[in-house]
Design a protein around this motif. Structure first.
Motif, short mmCIF file in Angstrom:
data_model
loop_
_atom_site.label_atom_id
_atom_site.label_comp_id
_atom_site.label_asym_id
_atom_site.label_seq_id
_atom_site.Cartn_x
_atom_site.Cartn_y
_atom_site.Cartn_z
N LEU A 266 0.83 -1.20 0.00
CA LEU A 266 0.00 0.00 0.00
C LEU A 266 0.87 1.25 0.00
O LEU A 266 0.51 2.28 -0.57
N ALA A 267 2.01 1.17 0.65
CA ALA A 267 2.92 2.32 0.67
C ALA A 267 3.78 2.34 -0.59
O ALA A 267 4.50 3.31 -0.83
N GLY A 268 3.73 1.26 -1.38
CA GLY A 268 4.54 1.21 -2.58
C GLY A 268 5.95 0.71 -2.35
O GLY A 268 6.92 1.31 -2.82
N THR A 269 6.08 -0.41 -1.62
CA THR A 269 7.39 -1.05 -1.52
C THR A 269 7.16 -2.50 -1.12
O THR A 269 6.02 -2.97 -1.16
N PRO A 288 10.09 1.63 -8.99
CA PRO A 288 8.94 1.42 -9.90
C PRO A 288 7.64 2.05 -9.38
O PRO A 288 6.86 2.59 -10.17
N TRP A 289 7.43 1.98 -8.06
CA TRP A 289 6.20 2.53 -7.51
C TRP A 289 6.19 4.05 -7.62
O TRP A 289 5.16 4.66 -7.89
N LEU A 290 7.36 4.62 -7.38
CA LEU A 290 7.43 6.08 -7.47
C LEU A 290 7.25 6.52 -8.92
O LEU A 290 6.85 7.66 -9.18
N MET A 291 7.55 5.61 -9.85
CA MET A 291 7.34 5.94 -11.26
C MET A 291 5.86 6.23 -11.52
O MET A 291 5.51 7.10 -12.33
N THR A 293 3.83 7.57 -9.39
CA THR A 293 3.64 8.94 -8.91
C THR A 293 4.20 9.94 -9.92
O THR A 293 3.63 11.00 -10.16
N TRP A 294 5.35 9.59 -10.48
CA TRP A 294 6.00 10.49 -11.42
C TRP A 294 5.13 10.71 -12.66
O TRP A 294 4.86 11.84 -13.06
N SER A 333 -7.22 7.34 0.77
CA SER A 333 -6.41 6.34 1.51
C SER A 333 -7.23 5.72 2.63
O SER A 333 -7.08 4.53 2.92
N PRO A 427 0.64 4.71 -4.07
CA PRO A 427 1.09 5.63 -5.12
C PRO A 427 0.07 5.76 -6.26
O PRO A 427 -0.18 6.85 -6.76
N ALA A 430 -2.94 7.75 -4.91
CA ALA A 430 -2.58 9.14 -4.66
C ALA A 430 -2.48 9.91 -5.97
O ALA A 430 -2.93 11.05 -6.07
#
Lengths: 451, 451
Positions: A266-269, A288-291, A293-294, A333, A427, A430
């Motif tokens: 859920l937090a992306g890791t 990859p998870w932050l991607m 968001t990006w 969330s 992510p 969000a």
């Protein structure tokens, strides 16, 4: 030793460190022999990799070494496996139940794993191969293949004799099977002790046995054990033959693992992120998870840029972009968390999709109205523009309602389609709510302010 | 009945519904008598409140009704407790172990609770009062007070006789106590069966017993049971007197509850949010957490407004506000999740604060550099401004590093200070990182673009 008595643990740790540095093996062995394997494994957390292996090497009793290796965290296990002599590892693995041996072997690279399996005793290597034939995370992987299965016509007295002879350190249930090894019933050890010694197992056994197939997801097995308050659940194949049992201590590990996985997904890791001390590995897991968001952020920037004439003319509009995105994101969330844990604990059910969705929509609208009024009032007073107030008020309400519905629908739909509801990552939520919130807000503001 | 066999469950549900509507009580009793209490409790999920009570009322066996009430979800229990006759409730509660009776009574309003306790049998009401004297969430609250405690000089044969006579449905361990009820040792039922019938308990008992005080946090008790793979852990008072045991089935419930609580706290809501179908209650639970976001958002709006000259002049600056806040927020959530689950599972330890913090700072910097370069390139190409590129690149890197450190430090510090690390809610993290990210970004952009 109690967890509570951390100070006593520290004293032990200090002695172990001192003796390790002095190379005082006999004294170390003496200390270690008095510790529970789980506590020896705890020591690794405070030692360097070299010290970790050095300490493990001191354990000359294969039985104890096996238990310590079983209890060790994955990262400490890896340190030991990388350094250990293969012959010794085979001996240690022979001393473990096959499910635990499999669990340790899983971590090894394929070729090394095959080599070690080949060195194991014939029974053990066959058992390990059988475990590995079931998919990861299935009942077949985690089941114990040492259990007490006795025939229906055996007398209670003989069954008690079998319990005495059984090698398994803790027996809680006795399973009753027919000639074809098909599961017919179960008896707790206490029922056995209570029964008339001359009766037969078949007469007093409980026949309505809760059981699972080897392909069952370990999470479902854990739910069953929790629901019926069992100490172990039998695993039977398609012909009802008893092939193993999943015990409650493994169920505890499974539940903990699944809860950890849910929260981290859920937090992306992922779980390895806890145990690794390498920031590079951590970066590989999170990147990859932050991607997501990006990419979402880039979409947001396109949306915002499209409204630049509005922002240029009414620059105070930009001031409320973060709060609208933030309110929408957080209410989303909340909905995701409620649905994911509700599904995981069996408290909510996908068959109730509409009921849950309507509740979330209503909550979203109510929260949206409350915060919409608050924010509208603030914006109006702060910038003296009733139209700005109306824009932020309407937008917060709309974006929060949308997010709450979205955050409910996505995990419920995933679960209904048989996917893991936790795949709806934070992510992703969000970022989608961010883009939607920006489009709603800037759209509404443009419409209202340009009147 | 298997969870897997949901279709069979549906058939039962349909029959139950039909019989309920026809008022066919004998047929209903017949069906219910064949179901596990946990399955009867599952039926409530699909029934209206009126039907739920009607079904419960059909259960004329107090023992079965007690088990069903125990297994029911809090919201279904509430429906039943609100309607049930007090006399009947007392009888049902008398049929339960005192910890389960206490658990049910906890939900009732204080005056009603006192009235029911007064109606219980003397032993039961004393036990319930004792449970209630320990704080919520402590070992004393969840312990079972029915256990088998036998003297050291008893023979194995006599002990087995005691096991036979014991009322407790599942006995797994026999505890050995002295004349003052002080815990001296423990024996598993299997060890008892294996031993020479004429030996004495004191001779063969295990003396190194893992135990907890009644004031221990239930989460710590769960950790101990998980760590040492126990089926039950004894609770002893300050004089080492055995006052109860915490069993593994309760530990499973505790672990599930704690994992749920962690995830929901992190999202900014509470467990009741899953079970309630009232959106008003849900709003009450979520409103305060969203207030954190609201206040943070207002702070953000002040920060952004302070930079309005920059935004007015370089309107494209506003386009990157969401992505910078989003990247910082998500990397912060990743750190928080890793630390909270690491602490909960015992994989990380507050004594490693600096080590973990440095890892997170390094990860934050590395991720920040990677995404900073990506975003800088995009901004430069998209808006043709290398200075805008530099501004967003530097800001993403700085904001992500800061968030990762902040998200690690806060829960670790909370835990070190003895507070619950999950009190670092997602809304609080999200909002503080939002404000910081806006200040960094707009500050850097103003400095660079005005050159």
């Amino acid at each position: 030793m109690d967890l509570v008595e951390f100070n006593r643990f520290k004293v032990v740790l200090e002695s172990v460190r001192r003796l390790l540095h002095r190379g005082a093996t006999p004294n170390l062995r003496n200390i270690l022999s008095k510790l529970h394997p789980a506590d020896v494994a705890q020591l690794f957390k405070f030692l360097s990799p070299a010290e970790t292996y050095q300490l493990f090497d001191v354990l000359d009793d294969h039985e104890q070494a096996a238990q310590v290796l079983k209890e060790a965290l994955p990262e400490h296990r890896m340190i030991i496996l990388e350094r250990i002599d293969k012959e010794r590892l085979s001996q240690i693995l022979n001393a473990l139940p096959s499910d635990d041996a499999t669990d340790i072997l899983e971590d090894l690279p394929e070729d090394l794993r095959a080599e070690i399996i080949a060195r194991l005793g014939i029974r053990q290597s066959a058992s390990v191969e059988e475990h590995l034939s079931y998919p990861e995370g299935s009942a077949g992987r985690v089941m114990v293949t040492h259990f007490l299965a006795l025939p229906e016509d055996m007398t209670i007295a003989d069954a008690i004799e079998e319990v005495r002879r059984a090698k398994k350190s803790e027996v809680f249930y006795v399973y009753v099977v027919d000639d074809e090894k098909r599961l017919k019933g179960v008896l707790s050890l206490r029922q056995l002790v209570m029964a008339n010694p001359s009766s037969r197992l078949g007469e007093i056994m409980v026949t309505d046995v809760v059981k699972v197939p080897p392909t069952a997801d370990q999470e479902d097995v854990a739910k069953i054990v929790a629901r019926y308050n069992l100490i172990a659940v039998p695993v039977v194949d398609s012909e009802e033959k008893l092939i193993g049992i999943v015990t409650v201590d493994d169920v505890i590990d499974i539940m903990r693992e699944e809860a950890t996985e849910d929260l981290l997904k859920l937090a992306g890791t992922a779980e390895e992120d806890i145990t690794t001390s390498s920031s590079l590995k951590s970066v590989r897991l999170r990147f990859p998870w932050l991607m997501i968001t990006w990419v979402g952020g880039i979409l947001s920037s396109v949306v915002v840029a499209a409204f630049s004439p509005t922002i240029e003319r009414f620059v105070y509009v930009a001031a409320f972009m973060p709060i609208i995105a933030g309110m929408a994101g957080n209410v989303g969330s909340q909905s995701v968390a409620v649905v994911i844990r509700g599904l995981a604990t069996g408290r909510i059910d996908t068959s109730q999709l509409w009921k849950i969705l309507f509740k979330e929509v209503r909550s979203g609208i109510l929260l949206g109205i409350a915060y919409g009024i608050l924010l509208a009032a603030f914006a109006w007073v702060r910038f003296g523009s009733p139209l700005l107030g109306a824009s932020v008020g309407i937008s917060v309400c709309a974006a929060m309602t949308l997010s709450a519905s979205w955050g409910t629908l996505l995990p419920l739909a995933a679960s209904k389609l048989g996917a893991d509801p936790a795949f709806i990552s934070g992510p992703f939520m969000a970022t989608t709510t961010d883009v939607a919130a920006m489009a709603i807000y800037l759209g509404v503001a443009t419409a209202l302010l340009n009147i």
